[in-house]
Design an enzyme around this catalytic site. Structure first.
Site, PDB file in Angstrom:
ATOM      1  N   CYS A  49     -41.653  54.786  77.494  1.00 18.67           N
ATOM      2  CA  CYS A  49     -40.859  53.987  78.765  1.00 18.67           C
ATOM      3  C   CYS A  49     -42.534  53.625  79.371  1.00 18.67           C
ATOM      4  O   CYS A  49     -41.535  51.993  80.177  1.00 18.67           O
ATOM      5  CB  CYS A  49     -40.129  54.760  79.666  1.00 18.67           C
ATOM      6  N   ASN A  50     -42.812  53.898  79.601  1.00 16.37           N
ATOM      7  CA  ASN A  50     -44.649  53.861  80.247  1.00 16.37           C
ATOM      8  C   ASN A  50     -45.266  52.556  79.328  1.00 16.37           C
ATOM      9  O   ASN A  50     -46.006  51.804  79.668  1.00 16.37           O
ATOM     10  CB  ASN A  50     -45.322  54.531  80.861  1.00 16.37           C
ATOM     11  N   GLY A 188     -21.416  66.478  95.974  1.00 17.54           N
ATOM     12  CA  GLY A 188     -21.856  65.146  95.648  1.00 17.54           C
ATOM     13  C   GLY A 188     -21.799  64.691  93.695  1.00 17.54           C
ATOM     14  O   GLY A 188     -23.261  65.324  93.845  1.00 17.54           O
ATOM     15  N   ALA A 189     -21.380  63.971  93.713  1.00 19.34           N
ATOM     16  CA  ALA A 189     -21.276  63.727  92.266  1.00 19.34           C
ATOM     17  C   ALA A 189     -21.847  62.573  92.061  1.00 19.34           C
ATOM     18  O   ALA A 189     -21.946  61.552  91.224  1.00 19.34           O
ATOM     19  CB  ALA A 189     -20.228  63.382  91.787  1.00 19.34           C
ATOM     20  N   GLU A 191     -25.329  59.491  91.287  1.00 18.10           N
ATOM     21  CA  GLU A 191     -26.727  59.905  90.511  1.00 18.10           C
ATOM     22  C   GLU A 191     -27.686  60.856  89.886  1.00 18.10           C
ATOM     23  O   GLU A 191     -28.553  61.377  89.457  1.00 18.10           O
ATOM     24  CB  GLU A 191     -27.287  58.428  90.320  1.00 18.10           C
TER      25      GLU A 191
END
Lengths: 429, 271
Positions: A49-50, A188-189, A191
């Protein structure tokens, strides 16, 4: 022969450009074969990705570069100006120095991150499978793995974790030791939880309990990562059972106050509790950290530590640069040595080609064999070929007698066509 | 002869201590293995020297400073080897082994020759009383070291500023569970040591308990550890508080052993 790299990375190109020039592993063989058809005998492609980079060996860098740009232009359907504007080309010494830097993690966005070495290894493996590596690239990549390993073991460049989730894991290991059979509660769901949990999952956590104000979201995340959803009301019960808490809700006020934790710790008989609060604003009252056997890290704590570790890594990278400079010099002198005698390269290349061909034939027949057997067989073929080739190489080095050279050349030239090839090559030098 | 064997044991301990220190810095598995095997060798050579001395002297060789320190170190090394089988705690070697080595070097500063046993010590209770007491003390010594590491590492994790120290040592839970194990082995040994001493005193001095300084201090030590066990089991004390009490308990042991021998004197000061 010249080693060249052409590509772009996170320093030269923004993410929109990098995305467009990214290719998946499955596309690599096709690309490599196209390059070979365009007369680039040895090449390897690395795409993360880089960065997207093409490493290749050529006798004529300029025409090969033009060919590569053409291929990339077509393959990614991008404008030529992008390929000119956001890319770099390194030749000779600076090309393999670049590869050493990349593989050691010194060219990474997060200095010292370890994944890149695996990605470089994949790129090389892909090139070997596509039969686009030869004497030079084989040597170069093996040297690169060696250098990266040296940098890892002789400096502390990858020693302290820097990403939020790897740091959370490291901390929980400091508290609990192995994370096998540990339980974690996710509040808490979002990301954020999902990425952190994927990392945690690899460490062998036994149970992941998920609660969320909206039960549906908890259920959905639970399905994604094989967790167990619970209604939000059971938070205090679950806090009594788990070892680690990961909080990342969008709540305005803290959900977990010191009073609640005090009660819970009594119920837990003071078994240690590690809380990571990555929510903004925070889900857990900061004073909870003052409670005995409770360790609370919020996003700022983790970021501060990350900064500190990163600056440690930068200090270490100077040491790493020293190692790499030494290795670059050594590789250069090896290269000059081998250029003086193209016959050595030729012999090793031919022997390797035979080995790869025969090995591939054999491994197709050995479909039922497990991976270790295959690996052992491959190592065996390599060992035999090396042992057989070595005396020839020594002889070429010792004796510049024309007759002996001719004999050796003939020995490694199976038929007419290859002989022509060798003649062309000698003229090219 | 036993002293010669003793020297070779000391040599192995030093070698092992050195390799564990190198292991601490470079984290190389092979160095750790080397340290482990030299420690094993050191322990058995040391054990041999004690057995040899026993055969030469004809009585349990825990009757003077040299013998006591040597036996104490032997117990520590043995217990550490035992713990190593149960936990991944190689990194603690860099503290335990230098400690063992220093104890042995210190032991050498006392006369090493075998003297005839004073009449008052001639008893079957001598081996029972001394072995159990020293085993208990050795176990608590290990827990003392573990507790110090626990306190420093825990502080580091709580303060969130750096993670350099705790990176080198076992996790907090591992250290705590070692402490628990030390407690559940050390306390019975200590208790048997004190009771057997008391029975022996009954035979030898005619009174089971005479509030001699050593007796008093060993009782204080016993009470500290009793509180520790009570708090752990009944109230659920863990971690830092346990570690502090462990440290306090061992300071009390030190005083029982050295303070009384050197400073106060009394019925027990033979050494």
């Amino acid at each position: 022969m010249q080693i060249v790299v052409f590509g772009l990375n996170h320093n030269t190109a923004p993410v929109e450009i990098r995305e467009r020039l990214f290719f998946a592993e499955s596309q690599a063989p096709h690309l490599l074969k196209t390059l070979r058809d365009r007369g680039i005998r040895e090449s390897a492609v690395l795409s993360t990705c880089n960065r997207t980079e093409v490493y290749f060996c050529t006798d004529n860098a300029d025409s090969s570069l033009a060919a590569i740009k053409e291929v990339l232009e077509k393959h990614f359907d991008v404008d030529r100006r992008i390929l000119e504007g956001y890319t770099y080309t390194f030749r000779d010494e600076s090309s393999y120095k670049h590869l050493f830097l990349v593989a050691s993690g010194l060219d990474s966005m997060v200095v010292g991150e370890p994944q890149i070495l695996g990605q470089v290894k994949d790129a090389y493996r892909m090139a070997v499978h596509s039969n686009t590596t030869g004497y030079l690239l084989n040597k170069l990549f093996h040297k690169t793995f060696n250098v990266a390993k040296r940098v890892r073991s002789e400096t502390r460049i990858g020693y302290n974790p820097v990403s939020i989730s790897s740091m959370a894991i490291e901390l929980s290991k400091r508290i609990f030791g192995e994370l096998h059979n540990r339980k974690v509660l996710v509040i808490g769901a979002g990301e954020m939880s999902e990425t952190a949990l994927k990392h945690l999952k690899k460490e062998g956590l036994s149970n992941i309990f998920i609660i969320n104000r909206t039960f549906g979201n908890a259920k959905k995340l639970a399905e994604d990562i094989a967790g167990i959803p619970y209604p939000f009301e059971s938070m205090s019960d679950l806090l009594g059972q788990v070892d680690m808490v990961l909080a990342s809700t969008g709540a305005e006020k803290p959900l977990i106050e010191a009073g609640l934790v005090l009660q819970i710790m009594k119920r837990r008989k003071n078994r240690p509790l590690f809380i990571v609060d990555i929510a903004m604003p925070r889900d857990v009252d900061p004073s909870v950290n003052n409670i005995e056997n409770v360790y609370l890290y919020d996003i700022d704590d983790l970021k501060d530590l990350s900064q500190k570790h990163l600056s440690d890594r930068l200090k270490e990278s100077e040491l790493a640069l020293g190692i790499i400079d030494g290795e670059v010099a050594a590789f250069s002198s090896w290269l000059r040595q081998s250029e003086k005698n193209p016959l050595i390269a030729y012999v090793i290349d031919k022997a390797e080609a035979i080995r790869v061909k025969e090995f591939r034939k054999a491994s197709q027949k050995l479909k039922n064999a497990d991976e270790e057997t295959i690996r052992n067989i491959e190592a065996l073929t390599k060992a035999i070929v090396n042992k057989l080739v070595h005396p020839h190489v020594t002889l070429i080095k010792q004796d510049s007698d024309r007759e002996i050279s001719e004999t050796i050349k003939r020995l490694f030239t199976p038929d007419e066509e290859d002989e022509k090839d060798l003649d062309n090559r000698n003229e090219g030098q | 002869m036993n002293v010669l064997i003793f020297y070779s044991a000391l040599f192995c301990y030093l070698l092992s201590a050195l390799s564990y220190l190198v292991y601490l810095i470079y984290n190389k598995k092979t160095v750790e293995r080397f340290g482990h095997y030299t420690l094993l060798a050191a322990f058995f050579i040391h054990l041999a020297s004690v057995v040899f001395r026993y055969l030469q002297a004809g009585h349990t060789p825990i009757t003077n400073m040299f013998e006591s320190l040597s036996f104490f170190a032997l117990c520590i090394a043995g217990f550490f080897l035992y713990l190593k089988r149960a936990y991944a705690i190689s990194s603690l070697g860099c503290i335990v082994l230098p400690a063992v080595s220093l104890l042995l070097i210190w032991a050498l500063s006392y006369p090493t020759d075998i003297r005839p046993l004073p009449v008052i010590l001639k008893s079957y209770w001598l081996p029972v009383h001394t072995t159990f007491s020293f085993l208990g003390n050795a176990i608590f010594f290990v827990s003392f070291l573990v507790s110090i590491i626990y306190v420093i590492a825990e502080r580091e994790i709580k303060r969130k500023k750096s993670l350099l120290f705790s990176a080198r040592f076992p996790s907090l839970e591992t250290l705590d569970s070692i402490n628990y194990r030390c407690m559940s082995y050390g306390f019975p040994f200590l208790t048997v040591g004190i009771i057997s001493g008391s029975i022996w005193a009954g035979f030898a001095w005619g009174s089971y308990w005479s509030w001699d300084p050593k007796e008093t201090w060993s009782l204080i030590t016993w009470i500290v550890y009793a509180i520790l066990i009570h708090n752990r089991l009944a109230i659920g004390w863990r971690g830092r508080k346990t570690a502090y009490l462990m440290i306090a308990g061992f300071i009390s042991i030190l005083f029982t052993f050295f303070g009384v021998n050197f400073l106060i004197g009394g019925l027990h000061s033979y050494m």
